[in-house]
Design an enzyme around this catalytic site. Structure first.
Site, PDB file in Angstrom:
ATOM      1  N   ASP A  75      18.734 -14.228   6.997  1.00  0.00           N
ATOM      2  CA  ASP A  75      18.049 -14.718   8.191  1.00  0.00           C
ATOM      3  C   ASP A  75      18.966 -14.513   9.396  1.00  0.00           C
ATOM      4  O   ASP A  75      19.945 -15.230   9.570  1.00  0.00           O
ATOM      5  CB  ASP A  75      17.715 -16.207   8.024  1.00  0.00           C
ATOM      6  N   ARG A 108       3.644 -10.351  19.099  1.00  0.00           N
ATOM      7  CA  ARG A 108       3.710 -10.627  17.660  1.00  0.00           C
ATOM      8  C   ARG A 108       4.544  -9.570  16.941  1.00  0.00           C
ATOM      9  O   ARG A 108       5.295  -9.884  16.009  1.00  0.00           O
ATOM     10  CB  ARG A 108       2.300 -10.663  17.078  1.00  0.00           C
ATOM     11  N   SER A 115      12.263 -23.631  10.703  1.00  0.00           N
ATOM     12  CA  SER A 115      12.334 -22.950  11.990  1.00  0.00           C
ATOM     13  C   SER A 115      12.131 -23.973  13.125  1.00  0.00           C
ATOM     14  O   SER A 115      12.841 -24.975  13.193  1.00  0.00           O
ATOM     15  CB  SER A 115      11.300 -21.825  12.033  1.00  0.00           C
ATOM     16  N   HIS A 140      14.163 -14.345   7.957  1.00  0.00           N
ATOM     17  CA  HIS A 140      13.723 -15.667   8.399  1.00  0.00           C
ATOM     18  C   HIS A 140      12.459 -16.113   7.672  1.00  0.00           C
ATOM     19  O   HIS A 140      12.264 -17.307   7.424  1.00  0.00           O
ATOM     20  CB  HIS A 140      13.479 -15.646   9.912  1.00  0.00           C
ATOM     21  N   ASP A 141      11.607 -15.175   7.307  1.00  0.00           N
ATOM     22  CA  ASP A 141      10.368 -15.520   6.612  1.00  0.00           C
ATOM     23  C   ASP A 141      10.609 -16.108   5.226  1.00  0.00           C
ATOM     24  O   ASP A 141       9.658 -16.607   4.594  1.00  0.00           O
ATOM     25  CB  ASP A 141       9.477 -14.281   6.473  1.00  0.00           C
TER      26      ASP A 141
END
Length: 381
Positions: free
Chosen positions: A324, A227, A157, A357-358
């Protein structure tokens, strides 16, 4: 090593602090006269000092990438799946350095640090940063550690953006560049997500124009919402559906009842947001997301990424993940195309994953196998 830790863990680790008294000129034109970087190391530096690996963290990351800070720790560092004996970043072979970025809120000099000119927290007065500023400060850390050249600079990232910037700013100081789930610049949609999160923080009454520490206050609600926004973008629709579906935590849809309905996903997001608000600094969040927005690898090369990568001297591994959508595989293929255009050695893989994405943080058999095979090719002498 205590038996309570897994055999492939680096075990107990202690953060270290490096002090710098030489001013660091920043891209914004200001200078930090003195500053500190907090970092951790895993493994042993060899006699030729040629087996060092630099880990660059993502937006909410920090120096604690692997191992445990105490025997009571329930969770290891954020990349413990990939750093340790026998793991892709094998600490039996490599000396691994993981640093908390300048401007961070986990020990390195940043907005929560004391401004020597005022005796108060820097807060919103902390200088604006760019990715290249992190790279320059990391290069100074390498100097202090006696590392002339990294065997590899690795990041996912925002960390992948730092790794690419390393390849252009210090081309002779790394032999491999590993770029995972990253891009050469943010899309308009990504910038929009970041701005929405920033507005949630700024509009919180507890923000006090960024001087909340002087008011003994914290914009907890704004940070939590920021968040939540980010977390939604890091997960895939498949994972959200599989994990929560439309399951209820409380309430009912039965007629004749007026009990409020709460979905499991709502409770989960609030939990994630509240935890983040207790551990992360609001000004740091604003600072880092702006640095992320401003990053554009080819801007100073007439927007030509091939011309930008022409300066690189290292080999590259580029990895993307199928679901992602924050840093889609198409962005990684743009990096690969530019590297091929610049006649640079590059290995590319798109990993099939349901985790969005994680995925770059989570265990995956193919990801671990591919990553491990590439790392085993790296010469440590």
């Amino acid at each position: 090593m205590p038996t309570s830790f897994p055999a492939d863990s680096v075990g107990l680790v202690t953060p270290q602090v490096m002090h710098f008294d030489e001013p660091l000129m920043l891209a914004c034109g200001r200078a930090l006269e003195r500053y500190e970087l907090v970092y951790e190391t895993y493994g042993q530096l060899n006699a030729s000092r040629s087996n060092a690996i630099l880990i660059c963290h993502a937006l909410s990351g920090h120096h604690h990438a692997a191992g445990y800070h105490s025997e009571e720790d329930r969770k290891p560092g954020w990349w413990d799946h990939y750093i340790g004996p026998g793991k892709p970043i094998d600490t039996d072979r490599f000396f691994v350095v993981s640093v908390n970025n300048l401007g961070g809120c986990h020990g390195s000099t940043g907005p929560t640090s004391t401004n020597p000119d005022t005796g108060k927290p820097w807060g919103p007065d902390f200088p604006k940063l760019r990715v290249r500023d992190w790279v320059h400060s990391q290069a100074r850390l390498a100097d202090k550690l006696g590392i002339d050249q990294w065997a590899a600079v690795i990041g996912g990232s925002l960390g992948g953006m730092q790794a690419m910037r390393w390849a252009l700013e210090y081309p002779d100081r790394l032999r491999h560049c590993v770029v995972i789930a990253a891009a050469m610049k943010l899309s308009a949609q990504n910038i929009a997500f970041n701005e929405t999160a920033r507005q949630a923080i700024i509009s919180d009454p507890g923000f006090h124009d960024g001087r909340y520490l002087e008011h003994q206050d914290v914009p907890k609600h704004g940070l939590a919402v920021a968040r939540m926004i980010g977390h939604i973008t890091y997960l895939s629709d498949h994972v959200m559906g599989q994990k929560f579906g439309r399951e209820l935590r409380s309430g009912t849809f039965e007629r004749g009842t007026d009990q409020p309905v709460e979905f499991q996903v709502e409770s989960y997001l609030r939990y994630q947001g509240d935890n983040f608000a207790q551990s992360f600094d609001a000004n740091t969040y604003l600072l880092i997301t702006k640095a992320l927005d401003y990053f554009d690898l080819a801007r100073e090369y007439d927007d030509d990424p091939v011309a930008a990568f022409a300066h690189a001297q290292c080999k590259f591994l580029v990895v993307s993940f199928s679901t992602d959508w924050r840093f889609a595989p198409a962005r990684s293929r743009e990096i690969v195309d530019a590297l091929i255009g610049a006649d640079k050695p590059v290995t590319y893989a798109e990993i099939d994953s349901h985790f969005g994405h994680d995925a770059f943080l989570l265990p995956s058999a193919r990801y671990q196998q591919l990553f491990g095979r590439y790392m085993r090719r790296i010469d440590t002498e």
